[in-house]
Design a protein around this motif. Structure first.
Motif, PDB file in Angstrom:
ATOM      1  N   ASP A 147       0.828  -1.215   0.000  1.00  0.00           N
ATOM      2  CA  ASP A 147       0.000   0.000   0.000  1.00  0.00           C
ATOM      3  C   ASP A 147       0.853   1.252   0.000  1.00  0.00           C
ATOM      4  O   ASP A 147       0.547   2.234  -0.684  1.00  0.00           O
ATOM      5  CB  ASP A 147      -0.930   0.005   1.216  1.00  0.00           C
ATOM      6  N   GLU A 148       1.922   1.253   0.783  1.00  0.00           N
ATOM      7  CA  GLU A 148       2.811   2.417   0.817  1.00  0.00           C
ATOM      8  C   GLU A 148       3.481   2.629  -0.542  1.00  0.00           C
ATOM      9  O   GLU A 148       3.617   3.759  -1.006  1.00  0.00           O
ATOM     10  CB  GLU A 148       3.870   2.221   1.891  1.00  0.00           C
ATOM     11  N   ALA A 149       3.898   1.546  -1.159  1.00  0.00           N
ATOM     12  CA  ALA A 149       4.569   1.661  -2.452  1.00  0.00           C
ATOM     13  C   ALA A 149       3.636   2.183  -3.530  1.00  0.00           C
ATOM     14  O   ALA A 149       4.051   2.958  -4.408  1.00  0.00           O
ATOM     15  CB  ALA A 149       5.140   0.308  -2.858  1.00  0.00           C
ATOM     16  N   LEU A 150       2.365   1.771  -3.484  1.00  0.00           N
ATOM     17  CA  LEU A 150       1.417   2.153  -4.531  1.00  0.00           C
ATOM     18  C   LEU A 150       0.785   3.512  -4.291  1.00  0.00           C
ATOM     19  O   LEU A 150       0.367   4.178  -5.233  1.00  0.00           O
ATOM     20  CB  LEU A 150       0.320   1.092  -4.652  1.00  0.00           C
ATOM     21  N   THR A 151       0.671   3.936  -3.027  1.00  0.00           N
ATOM     22  CA  THR A 151      -0.102   5.154  -2.749  1.00  0.00           C
ATOM     23  C   THR A 151       0.668   6.149  -1.883  1.00  0.00           C
ATOM     24  O   THR A 151       1.433   6.955  -2.396  1.00  0.00           O
ATOM     25  CB  THR A 151      -1.432   4.775  -2.058  1.00  0.00           C
ATOM     26  N   ILE A 152       0.489   6.060  -0.579  1.00  0.00           N
ATOM     27  CA  ILE A 152       0.851   7.157   0.319  1.00  0.00           C
ATOM     28  C   ILE A 152       2.335   7.254   0.641  1.00  0.00           C
ATOM     29  O   ILE A 152       2.793   8.295   1.113  1.00  0.00           O
ATOM     30  CB  ILE A 152       0.060   7.054   1.644  1.00  0.00           C
ATOM     31  N   GLY A 153       3.109   6.196   0.404  1.00  0.00           N
ATOM     32  CA  GLY A 153       4.494   6.201   0.861  1.00  0.00           C
ATOM     33  C   GLY A 153       5.530   6.553  -0.177  1.00  0.00           C
ATOM     34  O   GLY A 153       6.734   6.361   0.059  1.00  0.00           O
ATOM     35  N   ARG A 154       5.121   7.074  -1.319  1.00  0.00           N
ATOM     36  CA  ARG A 154       6.066   7.305  -2.421  1.00  0.00           C
ATOM     37  C   ARG A 154       7.159   8.319  -2.046  1.00  0.00           C
ATOM     38  O   ARG A 154       8.346   8.089  -2.296  1.00  0.00           O
ATOM     39  CB  ARG A 154       5.315   7.768  -3.667  1.00  0.00           C
ATOM     40  N   GLU A 155       6.773   9.422  -1.441  1.00  0.00           N
ATOM     41  CA  GLU A 155       7.757  10.450  -1.091  1.00  0.00           C
ATOM     42  C   GLU A 155       8.766   9.917  -0.087  1.00  0.00           C
ATOM     43  O   GLU A 155       9.982  10.139  -0.226  1.00  0.00           O
ATOM     44  CB  GLU A 155       7.038  11.673  -0.515  1.00  0.00           C
ATOM     45  N   GLU A 156       8.277   9.200   0.904  1.00  0.00           N
ATOM     46  CA  GLU A 156       9.175   8.644   1.914  1.00  0.00           C
ATOM     47  C   GLU A 156      10.123   7.613   1.304  1.00  0.00           C
ATOM     48  O   GLU A 156      11.315   7.566   1.648  1.00  0.00           O
ATOM     49  CB  GLU A 156       8.356   8.001   3.030  1.00  0.00           C
ATOM     50  N   ILE A 157       9.621   6.798   0.391  1.00  0.00           N
ATOM     51  CA  ILE A 157      10.455   5.785  -0.267  1.00  0.00           C
ATOM     52  C   ILE A 157      11.549   6.453  -1.085  1.00  0.00           C
ATOM     53  O   ILE A 157      12.713   6.037  -1.075  1.00  0.00           O
ATOM     54  CB  ILE A 157       9.582   4.882  -1.147  1.00  0.00           C
ATOM     55  N   GLU A 159      12.922   9.453  -0.658  1.00  0.00           N
ATOM     56  CA  GLU A 159      13.918  10.074   0.214  1.00  0.00           C
ATOM     57  C   GLU A 159      14.804   9.024   0.876  1.00  0.00           C
ATOM     58  O   GLU A 159      16.033   9.195   0.960  1.00  0.00           O
ATOM     59  CB  GLU A 159      13.206  10.929   1.268  1.00  0.00           C
ATOM     60  N   ALA A 160      14.188   7.940   1.360  1.00  0.00           N
ATOM     61  CA  ALA A 160      14.968   6.899   2.030  1.00  0.00           C
ATOM     62  C   ALA A 160      15.929   6.212   1.064  1.00  0.00           C
ATOM     63  O   ALA A 160      17.074   5.903   1.420  1.00  0.00           O
ATOM     64  CB  ALA A 160      14.017   5.875   2.657  1.00  0.00           C
ATOM     65  N   THR A 161      15.484   5.987  -0.177  1.00  0.00           N
ATOM     66  CA  THR A 161      16.360   5.351  -1.171  1.00  0.00           C
ATOM     67  C   THR A 161      17.527   6.254  -1.533  1.00  0.00           C
ATOM     68  O   THR A 161      18.677   5.784  -1.653  1.00  0.00           O
ATOM     69  CB  THR A 161      15.554   5.006  -2.435  1.00  0.00           C
ATOM     70  N   ALA A 162      17.277   7.527  -1.720  1.00  0.00           N
ATOM     71  CA  ALA A 162      18.365   8.467  -2.040  1.00  0.00           C
ATOM     72  C   ALA A 162      19.392   8.502  -0.914  1.00  0.00           C
ATOM     73  O   ALA A 162      20.615   8.521  -1.170  1.00  0.00           O
ATOM     74  CB  ALA A 162      17.788   9.856  -2.288  1.00  0.00           C
ATOM     75  N   VAL A 179      21.545  13.436  -6.596  1.00  0.00           N
ATOM     76  CA  VAL A 179      20.710  14.640  -6.635  1.00  0.00           C
ATOM     77  C   VAL A 179      19.283  14.297  -6.226  1.00  0.00           C
ATOM     78  O   VAL A 179      18.690  14.939  -5.354  1.00  0.00           O
ATOM     79  CB  VAL A 179      20.732  15.282  -8.037  1.00  0.00           C
ATOM     80  N   THR A 180      18.714  13.273  -6.826  1.00  0.00           N
ATOM     81  CA  THR A 180      17.354  12.858  -6.468  1.00  0.00           C
ATOM     82  C   THR A 180      17.091  11.447  -6.961  1.00  0.00           C
ATOM     83  O   THR A 180      17.727  10.982  -7.915  1.00  0.00           O
ATOM     84  CB  THR A 180      16.307  13.819  -7.073  1.00  0.00           C
ATOM     85  N   VAL A 181      16.164  10.789  -6.282  1.00  0.00           N
ATOM     86  CA  VAL A 181      15.622   9.507  -6.724  1.00  0.00           C
ATOM     87  C   VAL A 181      14.127   9.721  -6.918  1.00  0.00           C
ATOM     88  O   VAL A 181      13.448  10.216  -6.018  1.00  0.00           O
ATOM     89  CB  VAL A 181      15.877   8.387  -5.695  1.00  0.00           C
ATOM     90  N   LYS A 182      13.608   9.387  -8.084  1.00  0.00           N
ATOM     91  CA  LYS A 182      12.217   9.680  -8.426  1.00  0.00           C
ATOM     92  C   LYS A 182      11.525   8.428  -8.938  1.00  0.00           C
ATOM     93  O   LYS A 182      11.965   7.820  -9.915  1.00  0.00           O
ATOM     94  CB  LYS A 182      12.161  10.780  -9.499  1.00  0.00           C
ATOM     95  N   LEU A 183      10.427   8.057  -8.260  1.00  0.00           N
ATOM     96  CA  LEU A 183       9.619   6.940  -8.742  1.00  0.00           C
ATOM     97  C   LEU A 183       8.832   7.384  -9.968  1.00  0.00           C
ATOM     98  O   LEU A 183       8.116   8.383  -9.924  1.00  0.00           O
ATOM     99  CB  LEU A 183       8.652   6.471  -7.647  1.00  0.00           C
TER     100      LEU A 183
END
Length: 311
Positions: A147-157, A159-162, A179-183
């Motif tokens: 659910d986080e990956a598909l909806t609400i957690g994209r920004e957090e994912i 930032e954490a990956t970067a 510089v950035t990681v962007k889904l």
């Protein structure tokens, strides 16, 4: 002799050209790195410089201000419009923390902040960055639900990956700054896409119903509070009114009592006559004294005021 002169001239020209080939220019967005016999010698910065020509020294000019982009999980086949993309399943398929599989596409934007480290500390910089980015994303996705990956957690994912990717690159002293990681796209694999869409639709319906209920709640509660406040104010006003009325009744009774104590009989007669006038308003009334008083006296109680006459 002529052939020797020609050969000498050619040799001198070749030597001159070889010497002149050591002149190089480093542009404002670049950093120059000189290798002598393959080993690092010195770094040079924007401007005109000279180095011993090949094969003694070689210059690598690295763009240190340019933002590079790397696609992971997919490749752009045609920029378009419309753009056409191709999925790379071995990079895109990832396992979430709740044991679901997602097809995840993302990009990594980076720049080189240390040309020496970038050239000498890692053998294949682009491949290393791709592998580190993929490993970082798999670790972060593996700690979160679908659910986080598909909806609400994209920004957090993102930032954490970067942050994780930068830690890995710094560990290798790669000279690369993230510089950035962007889904770009996160969706279930084709085999279960329909089932996921059904679940997503159900969640949307649930959220809509919850929002409607909250809207109704927020509408009704203020109205009920307003009505309650109005009722309380009316009750308080009524209480004040009844208290004032009761105080007036008490004061009137006390005033009558005071007058009654001064002239008991007169007060009794007056109250009696006022009462009779109220309960019998349309009947002609005559008050007659007792015969033993010696004369006849009557009161006409029909009018608005009491009157008396004697014969």
């Amino acid at each position: 002799m002529n052939k020797k002169k020609i050969a000498l001239g050619i040799t001198l020209i070749v030597i001159l050209l070889w010497v002149l080939s050591g002149i190089y220019i480093v542009h404002p967005n670049e950093e120059g790195v000189i290798r002598r016999w393959g080993k690092y010698k010195v770094s040079t910065y924007p401007g005109i410089h000279y180095h011993i020509p090949w094969p003694v020294e070689r210059v690598d000019k690295v763009a240190v201000t340019k933002i590079e982009k790397m696609e992971i999980g997919y490749r752009t086949v045609k920029k378009g419009p419309p753009a056409i993309y191709k999925s790379v399943e071995e990079e895109a398929l990832m396992l979430t923390g709740d044991m679901n599989i997602v097809d995840l596409w993302f990009i990594v934007q980076y720049r080189i902040r240390g040309a020496k480290k970038y050239l000498f500390n890692i053998r294949d910089p682009k491949q290393m960055i791709k592998d580190a980015a993929e490993a970082s994303m798999r670790q972060i996705i593996g700690d979160r639900g679908v659910d986080e990956a598909l909806t609400i957690g994209r920004e957090e994912i993102q930032e954490a990956t970067a942050k994780k990717l930068q830690e890995i690159l710094d560990l290798y002293e790669s000279g690369v700054q993230v510089v950035t990681v962007k889904l770009q796209d996160v969706h279930p694999p084709g085999e279960v896409k329909e089932a996921f869409e059904g679940v997503a639709s159900a969640r949307e319906t649930r959220e809509r119903l919850i929002n409607e209920a909250l809207g109704k709640y927020n509408q009704e509660i203020p109205r009920a509070k307003g009505e309650a406040e109005k009722t309380i104010k009316e009750a308080e006003a009524y209480a004040v009114e009844r208290v004032k009325y009761s105080e007036g009744e008490v004061n009137r009774f006390l005033a009558r009592l005071k007058e009654y104590r001064r002239a008991k009989q007169i007060t009794k007669d007056r109250l009696y006559l006022e009462t009779m006038r109220e309960i019998l308003p349309e009947i002609e009334k005559i008050a007659m004294p007792k015969p033993e008083e010696g004369f006849i006296k009557f009161l006409n109680l029909r009018g608005q005021s009491l009157g008396s006459s004697s014969k």
